[in-house]
Design an enzyme around this catalytic site. Sequence first.
Site, PDB file in Angstrom:
ATOM      1  N   ASP A 135       5.197  -8.687  -4.816  1.00 18.45           N
ATOM      2  CA  ASP A 135       4.173  -9.598  -4.289  1.00 18.45           C
ATOM      3  C   ASP A 135       2.956  -9.572  -5.221  1.00 18.45           C
ATOM      4  OD1 ASP A 135       2.678 -11.212  -2.671  1.00 18.45           O
ATOM      5  OD2 ASP A 135       2.505  -9.812  -1.001  1.00 18.45           O
ATOM      6  N   ASP A 144       2.142   0.898 -11.634  1.00 22.13           N
ATOM      7  CA  ASP A 144       0.765   0.833 -12.136  1.00 22.13           C
ATOM      8  C   ASP A 144       0.769   0.506 -13.630  1.00 22.13           C
ATOM      9  OD1 ASP A 144       2.067   3.274 -12.184  1.00 22.13           O
ATOM     10  OD2 ASP A 144       0.261   4.491 -12.071  1.00 22.13           O
TER      11      ASP A 144
END
Length: 367
Positions: free
Chosen positions: A252, A228
């Site tokens: 990804d 994050d």
Amino acid sequence: MAPLKFAVLAGDYIGPEVMAEALRVLEHAASQEGLTLEHTAADVGGAGIDKHGKALPDATVALCERSDAILFGSVGGPKWEKLPPKDQPERAALLPLRKHFTLFANIRPGLLYRELADASPIKSDRIPDGIDIVCIRELTGGLYFGKPKETTTLPDGDIQAVDTMVYRKSEIERITATAIAAARSRRRKLCSVDKANVLETSVLWRKTVIDYVARHAPELELTHMYVDNAAMQLVRNPNQFDVFVTENMFGDILSDEMAVICGSLGMLSSASLGAGKNSRGLPFGLYEPAGGTAPDIAGKGLANPCAQVLSSALMLRYSFGLEKTAARIEAAVKRAVTGGVRTADIAFGGKSVGTKAMADAIIAQLG
Ligand code: NAD
């Protein structure tokens, strides 16, 4: 040197347009250095469906098996959108290719030349020298492949779906080895991105990376970041990274974020390296632009061929060991673009050229 033997899977829409120009650039660079190319084309994606009833025809796989590398365009588009998801060109061609050749390491350079800084959504005063980072994504493990992967109806009638995130130490070690090689060829900084405060797989990931780097590359500056925070840091100050390595799903998402901050998809290349070696004892790999088939501009001669050209340079570097030729092509692309020859996607409303003229400019820069 024996001919450079590779399969050419151009695919759909702009795929064949940019591939033709990349091959022209490659032929030129090769002939300057006395190298011979032996490339063979095969159908893939929508072209495979139309001609052979399958996105990944058997003959295409057989050709790839006989080759030392795959130069891939891109697949899919509106023509095949009504097919069931499992038969769609991307899912039915790219994923099986990755699986068949165990393409476990995805290398994506995040490169934005200083002269193109306006193409980035990041304010240009934050990236005065452009962007130059590399994302290494594990490609065959984690949440996308772990079992069980299913949707079931529970006894109380509710419906439950399960995906499973699995990693083996050996899988983490081999992607770490790829990341080490990339960091060694650059600024020797490696950041491993995980979620070790929450996920078991990330705890193993972090411990394995620490142990492996300590044993094999103690000279590298190794850091760790939660995913994050990494997503935030990428837009705050991308150049704090040199090389970052991460698991499949995190990679990804972060690699797409990286593509956006680097401006046009038309400039971004990628390499997916396999576990196996080719006939030269080097990694077998699939090399492709980061973007898709761009149906909105296909057939108009407008597509930017640079991503495909830069992907072919990665192929020379990793699957053929031709670092010098790869670097020469990369430098020629940079000189052509920063010298002012630009396709519409990187011209910011200024004067632009078409696909072929862009490749001509790269060839001219090769001398
Ligand atoms: P896209 O990457 O094809 O296009 C997004 C935008 O970027 C478009 O405006 C397009 O014109 C532009 N763009 C992309 N490459 C460009 C280039 N070389 N030069 C100039 N502009 C370029 O993404 P999309 O529109 O979401 O997808 C179109 C099709 O491509 C879909 O069928 C999708 O499934 C497929 N796709 C394939 C791959 C692949 O083969 N690896 C990857 C992504 C998308």
